[in-house]
Design an enzyme around this catalytic site. Structure first.
Site, short mmCIF file in Angstrom:
data_model
loop_
_atom_site.label_atom_id
_atom_site.label_comp_id
_atom_site.label_asym_id
_atom_site.label_seq_id
_atom_site.Cartn_x
_atom_site.Cartn_y
_atom_site.Cartn_z
CB ALA A 176 3.82 9.08 -3.10
CE1 TYR A 200 -1.64 13.86 5.08
CE2 TYR A 200 -3.26 12.04 3.27
CZ TYR A 200 -3.09 12.72 4.16
OH TYR A 200 -4.35 13.80 4.34
CB THR A 202 -4.98 7.33 2.79
OG1 THR A 202 -3.97 8.17 1.75
CG2 THR A 202 -5.40 8.33 3.58
CE LYS A 203 0.16 8.52 -0.57
NZ LYS A 203 -0.19 9.43 -0.67
N GLY A 204 0.96 3.20 1.92
CA GLY A 204 0.34 1.31 2.68
C GLY A 204 1.27 0.70 3.91
#
Length: 397
Positions: A176, A200, A202-204
């Site tokens: 994740a 999600y 907030t992910k890369g």
């Protein structure tokens, strides 16, 4: 005291370009908004990016982890080993089957499962009969290990894979935080039997909600594709007509074309996102290195750090203030923080259900008392960056 920012700076925000908005708008105009051609495109392009033979898009990384465990035949008679420092999703999917989650402690530097912590867990909590590894507590057969790449620093996959082979265990990577990370010249996504990525917010890269499973096992990939959509044997947009068959009791885990459209553009922009996060992380390290009493994150000496998070640890015996005070002081200055993660054994459900003994996880406990994640995301301005640096230096420097 520094003047507070006029607006609140979260620890993470997604970066959504006009190109991404237009790509989503085209899908909305097309009339086909659920799983369809755009999901297929995203799967293919993501597979090319990480070098995976099989890629399956799902509506969350949690769904991906669940489906990977289902694909290896996990049951209530089984167990799996994972890290004590992870988000609940990694552990809860084991519980979906009524199986037992066995936790490792982590190393004191990067807070990861390592070959050493895995070996220690196997020797202390498991027993080997020459064919199967079983839990000493419940007698359940251990079927897999789920290493977690934390904050973008990669686990020692060579070492973990060797132990997994020794004990006939599957390896399902929780990646994740690990896009686009590289371990020893090989992208995360091609090491374990399965790798699960999160998209999600907030992910890369983000699809709002979403995830991707990568694997080299064609038969398992077909199982996951079928089970992500009710156990139906054909994708809706690929059916020759109205007829379909439900061949197993599956789940509703499919990704939509709306989400995939965002993912297609985010994937193209991902290198730029990574470069900006890396730039901020290096600037933080440069500015914070003279401050006494804080431990800074390190470059990944075995590959390429994704810099998903910027986590520091504050030693209250040396620093001017402890972690909790730092968090409150930053909040007063309109700067957000987070904690990655509260150890699994500290949560009431897991305490009650599995009766973990926190004394068995000294490094995880130390991390929990000291760790904090500072703002790090591609959309941060130079001014945002300076606000964080100035505030931390004033509070701790």
């Amino acid at each position: 005291m520094l003047t507070s920012r006029k607006t609140f700076l979260p620890f993470a925000l997604p970066s959504i370009s006009e190109d991404a908005i237009e790509e989503v708008a085209q899908v909305l105009r097309s009339g086909w908004v659920t799983s369809g051609p755009k999901v297929k495109q995203f799967e293919m392009e993501f597979g090319d990016f990480v070098g995976s033979k099989e890629t399956i898009a799902v509506n969350s990384a949690t769904a991906g982890l669940h489906l990977a465990l289902e694909a290896i035949g996990m049951t209530a008679n089984d167990a799996a080993i994972t890290s004590s420092i992870t988000f609940t999703a990694t552990t809860e999917v084991i519980c979906y089957f009524g199986a037992e989650p066995i936790l490792t402690d982590v190393d004191p530097i990067h807070n990861l499962m390592t070959p050493e912590t895995l070996r220690q867990t196997i020797e202390s909590k498991c027993k080997w009969n020459g064919k199967e590894l079983r839990s000493k507590k419940t007698g359940k057969q251990i079927k897999a290990i789920l290493p977690v790449h934390l904050a973008g620093y990669t686990c020692d996959m060579e070492g973990l894979m060797a132990i997994a082979k020794e004990y006939n265990l599957y390896v399902i990577e929780d990646a994740a935080h690990a896009f686009p990370a590289v371990h020893k010249n090989k992208m995360i996504g091609t090491w374990g039997d399965f790798t699960v990525f999160s998209f999600y917010a907030t992910k890369g890269i983000t699809t709002g909600e979403g995830g991707m499973v990568t694997t080299a096992h064609k038969e398992a990939a077909e199982r996951i594709r079928k089970m992500r959509l009710h156990g139906i044997n054909r994708d809706a947009f690929n059916r020759p007509g109205w007829y379909y068959e439900v061949v197993d009791a599956g789940y509703k885990y499919n990704m939509t074309d709306i989400a995939a459209a965002l993912g297609v553009v985010q994937l193209k922009e991902s290198h730029g996102f990574w470069e900006r996060r890396t730039e901020i992380a290096k600037h933080y390290n440069q500015e914070f290195s003279p401050i006494k009493g804080i431990k800074l994150p390190k470059e990944d000496t075995n590959g390429i750090h994704s810099w998903h998070l910027y986590r520091i640890e504050v030693d209250p015996k040396i620093a001017k203030v402890g972690r909790d005070s730092l968090v409150e002081e930053l909040k007063e200055r309109n700067i957000g923080t987070s904690l990655h993660f509260i150890p699994i054994f500290e949560h009431p459900y897991y305490k009650k259900t599995f009766q973990y003994n926190r004394k068995e996880y000294p490094n995880a406990c130390s991390m929990y008392d000291r760790s904090v994640s500072l703002p790090l995301f591609a959309g941060m301005t130079k001014s945002d960056e300076k606000d964080v640096i100035d505030a931390v230096k004033e509070i701790l420097g």
